[in-house]
Enzyme design. Structure first.
Site, PDB file in Angstrom:
ATOM      1  N   HIS A 161      -2.444   1.198   7.039  1.00 44.69           N
ATOM      2  CA  HIS A 161      -2.801   1.286   5.428  1.00 44.69           C
ATOM      3  C   HIS A 161      -2.568   2.373   5.289  1.00 44.69           C
ATOM      4  CE1 HIS A 161      -4.458  -0.009   1.665  1.00 44.69           C
ATOM      5  NE2 HIS A 161      -5.397   1.024   1.674  1.00 44.69           N
ATOM      6  N   CYS A 194       0.747  -1.233  -0.298  1.00 48.23           N
ATOM      7  CA  CYS A 194      -0.012  -0.028   0.214  1.00 48.23           C
ATOM      8  C   CYS A 194       1.030   1.277   0.064  1.00 48.23           C
ATOM      9  CB  CYS A 194      -0.992   0.186   1.284  1.00 48.23           C
ATOM     10  SG  CYS A 194      -0.254  -0.234   2.704  1.00 48.23           S
TER      11      CYS A 194
END
EC number: 3.4.19.12
Length: 188
Positions: free
Chosen positions: A125, A24
């Protein structure tokens, strides 16, 4: 070139990478810069430069699947002549001068799942936000497609909601000149 009557203008081309492994941070960098500049190999090289003598590199997953930390993102941006500025959550978002900001990278809590089974764990994330042709987009790599946030009010509302959850960190992606002058911040 004229359009047929009633035709809608075509939407702008927005670069958006989808989630793969724990990459990510790589996706957020490429999405905020609107092109594929970084790969897992490039991020791993940055990790090696940040901790050259470390057998277990503290800037990525032990499994070699990504999960890069903020130091990798900051070094990657510096290599492009850009800077990452931490947003102080105590400041009102009205002080953020969005036209001076190339994009934003957020670090958010994210649920963990194995297939359809949701686990009671939270991972971190990285998510990119960026303006393209006057419209702000959420370029989260877990989304199927970019999500329209709209104008400055829309992106501020998104940021306010993310910051209200408590565990969100925000990096402003700016040029070195904007960083040095501090012109990303409006004094109220």
């Amino acid at each position: 070139m004229s359009q047929a009557p009633g035709a809608q203008p075509s939407p702008p081309s927005v670069y958006h990478e989808r989630q793969r492994l724990e990459l990510c941070a790589v996706h957020a960098l490429n999405n905020v810069l609107q092109q594929q500049l970084f790969s897992q190999e490039a991020a791993d090289e940055i990790c090696k430069r940040l901790a050259p003598d470390s057998r277990l590199n503290p800037h990525r997953s032990l499994l070699g699947t990504g999960n890069y930390d903020v130091n990798v993102i900051m070094a990657a941006l510096q290599g492009q002549g850009l800077a990452a500025v931490w947003w102080d959550r105590r400041r009102p978002l009205s002080q953020l001068v969005l036209p001076r900001v190339l994009g934003l990278i957020l670090n958010l809590p994210s649920p963990v799942s194995l297939g359809l089974l949701s686990l009671p764990l939270r991972r971190r994330h990285w998510v990119a936000l960026r303006q393209v042709d006057g419209i702000y987009y959420n370029l989260d790599s877990k989304l199927r497609a970019p999500e329209v946030l709209g104008n400055e009010d829309g992106v501020r509302a998104f940021l306010a909601a993310a910051l209200a959850q408590g565990l969100c960190e925000v990096l402003l992606v700016v040029t070195k000149e904007v960083e040095e002058k501090g012109s990303w911040l409006r004094a109220d």
